[in-house]
Design an enzyme around this catalytic site. Structure first.
Site, PDB file in Angstrom:
ATOM      1  N   THR A 286      42.591  39.221  40.164  1.00  0.00           N
ATOM      2  CA  THR A 286      41.502  38.333  40.610  1.00  0.00           C
ATOM      3  C   THR A 286      40.564  39.124  41.510  1.00  0.00           C
ATOM      4  OG1 THR A 286      42.894  36.375  40.446  1.00  0.00           O
ATOM      5  CG2 THR A 286      40.932  36.167  41.802  1.00  0.00           C
ATOM      6  N   PHE A 288      37.748  39.062  44.391  1.00  0.00           N
ATOM      7  CA  PHE A 288      37.260  38.246  45.511  1.00  0.00           C
ATOM      8  C   PHE A 288      36.023  38.905  46.103  1.00  0.00           C
ATOM      9  CE2 PHE A 288      40.971  35.456  46.318  1.00  0.00           C
ATOM     10  CZ  PHE A 288      41.925  36.079  45.510  1.00  0.00           C
TER      11      PHE A 288
HETATM   12  O1  LIG Z   1      45.649  29.263  44.775  1.00  0.00           O
HETATM   13  C1  LIG Z   1      45.615  30.394  45.289  1.00  0.00           C
HETATM   14  O2  LIG Z   1      46.625  30.946  45.715  1.00  0.00           O
HETATM   15  C2  LIG Z   1      44.341  31.069  45.385  1.00  0.00           C
HETATM   16  O3  LIG Z   1      44.201  31.953  46.203  1.00  0.00           O
HETATM   17  C3  LIG Z   1      43.268  30.683  44.444  1.00  0.00           C
HETATM   18  C4  LIG Z   1      43.240  31.505  43.150  1.00  0.00           C
HETATM   19  C5  LIG Z   1      41.937  31.230  42.368  1.00  0.00           C
HETATM   20  O4  LIG Z   1      41.073  30.483  42.791  1.00  0.00           O
HETATM   21  O5  LIG Z   1      41.795  31.819  41.290  1.00  0.00           O
HETATM   22  C6  LIG Z   1      43.264  32.929  43.484  1.00  0.00           C
HETATM   23  C7  LIG Z   1      43.927  33.829  42.741  1.00  0.00           C
HETATM   24  C8  LIG Z   1      44.642  33.437  41.512  1.00  0.00           C
HETATM   25  O6  LIG Z   1      43.769  33.751  40.455  1.00  0.00           O
HETATM   26  C9  LIG Z   1      44.949  31.991  41.457  1.00  0.00           C
HETATM   27  C10 LIG Z   1      44.349  31.125  42.273  1.00  0.00           C
END
Ligand SMILES: O=C(O)C(=O)C[C@]1(C(=O)O)C=C[C@@H](O)C=C1
Length: 420
Positions: A286, A288
């Site tokens: 992911t 950020f």
């Molecule tokens: O729910 C979490 O733990 C988050 O940090 C959010 C979140 C997102 O929004 O994509 C972050 C990383 C992962 O892809 C899954 C969920």
């Protein structure tokens, strides 16, 4: 409408970063390279069009536009705050900080010197890990919504926000693209976090007993095929964040429910790991973005990325083609393009007496490209793009995350400073 007009009239005139569409002509553009933080901030601000202003006024606190008055942040319950990621894991969930809500966003007393970083979710969320990777040793501040994290920074309750924008399996997190446009924060960095999901349940629960799996919708999507392959064809329910799902199971002693979340969430909320690595792709990552009230000064001594958003009000497809060619002709690689509905003008009607009325959807285009705004090529590309767009805003020009995925996050303070 009136508010939008007021914003437009207050806006500075459009700034030309370089001579008219001079592909590769360096002299005019070189003059526009911002030399100080305030120059660069001004350049970012006035790259917005006078024709089109999708950003609303500053958020109101207690009915007033309070941002300038605020010097003093505070968060109810902040005595309990968790310090970054290198904190000692709490034995139970009882002493973890409560996520901020909209109703908590009122100005209050000063905080210490530690950088405070807002993220969406509760402790154990991947966003908390991303905050710790972006700003080692920071005080991570949980927020219950993305919007709250944006406002926490705007109101000086937090110094930065770290929010997900895209995942390698699930795609874009559209809400944050929309919020980037509605708020005035700047992207000052990015972090890419490998996301390794676990299936968690209360101690003693067996897989066969499960009636549902709960998690953040992105996390559920990232594990969909693996769960099916494991024979877990049970109900799936969306939760605000992965760690929040784990916390919910622990708080309500749900023996028929499992959560998809991190191993850290299992430790924090006293759950057992039923299965490890349940994401559909081992390389699940992911991305950020790190957000701040002020932009960082772009540089050319390390790889930078720049994020922009634009709209056009002309007929046809050629505008997007011209935008892309402004980058292609200068050998600037695009790393991302995303379109979102144009909030203020989602549909354009085109009347033709012979055929009828066509309804075109209108879009905002978000583009990330691999160059710094201190690079003359990028300045010339944007100067050219300004010629045929009705709105153009630089969301940020920031160092690319170049850390190998298996490397531990850097803890050097100089690295942190470079990241903004
Ligand atoms: O729910 C979490 O733990 C988050 O940090 C959010 C979140 C997102 O929004 O994509 C972050 C990383 C992962 O892809 C899954 C969920």
């Amino acid at each position: 409408m009136e508010a939008a007009a007021a914003i437009r009239s207050a806006a500075a005139p459009r700034m030309r970063l370089a001579g008219r569409s001079s592909r590769g002509s360096g002299a005019a553009a070189a003059r526009a390279i911002p030399v100080s933080r305030s120059d660069w901030q001004t350049a970012c601000a006035i790259l917005s069009s006078t024709n089109d202003s999708p950003t609303p006024p500053a958020p109101k606190v207690n009915g007033q536009n309070n941002i300038n008055k605020l010097a003093a942040p505070a968060i109810p319950g902040s005595e309990d705050a968790v310090s970054g990621l290198d904190l000692v894991l709490a034995a139970g969930a009882g002493n973890l900080p409560r996520p901020l809500s909209i109703s908590d966003l009122s100005p209050a007393p000063l905080h210490g010197a530690q950088l405070r970083v807002a993220y969406q979710g509760v402790p154990g969320a991947y966003s908390e890990a991303a905050a710790g990777k972006a700003y080692p040793g920071c005080e991570a501040i949980p927020c219950d919504q993305f919007e709250v994290a944006f406002q926490a920074v705007e109101l000086w309750i937090a110094d930065r926000a770290v929010l997900p924008v895209e995942n390698s399996l699930g795609g874009s997190i559209h809400r944050n693209y929309d919020l980037l446009l509605r708020h005035r924060l700047h992207i000052v960095g990015e972090v890419q976090l490998p996301v390794h999901h676990c299936l968690l349940a209360l101690p003693g629960v067996r897989r066969e007993l499960l009636a549902r799996v709960i998690s953040h919708p992105q996390a559920l999507a990232q594990c969909e095929h693996t769960l099916t392959r494991m024979g877990l064809n049970v109900a799936r329910e969306a939760f605000d964040d992965t760690a929040g799902a784990a916390e919910h199971i622990a708080a309500h002693a749900l023996r028929d429910t499992a959560a998809i979340a991190s191993a850290r969430a299992a430790e924090l909320y006293g759950l057992q790991v039923l299965a490890d690595g349940v994401q559909d792709d081992a390389g699940n990552v992911t991305r950020f973005v790190m957000l701040a009230r002020e932009p960082i000064i772009p540089r050319t001594d390390r790889p930078f990325k720049t994020s922009i958003v634009l709209a056009h009000d002309r007929e046809g497809t050629s505008v997007l083609f011209k935008v892309l060619s402004a980058f292609a002709f200068r050998d600037i690689s695009l790393t991302k393009i995303e379109s979102r509905p144009h909030r203020h003008r989602p549909i354009r009607l085109v009347d033709d007496a012979n055929i009828g009325t066509a309804k075109h959807f209108e879009y905002m285009f978000y583009i990330d490209f691999q160059a710094s705004m201190a690079d003359v090529r990028a300045q010339n590309a944007l100067a050219e793009i300004q010629e045929f767009t009705s709105f153009l805003r630089v969301l940020g020009s920031y160092p690319m995350d170049m850390t190998p995925w298996d490397a531990a996050p850097s803890s050097s303070s100089s690295d942190q400073q470079q990241r903004g």
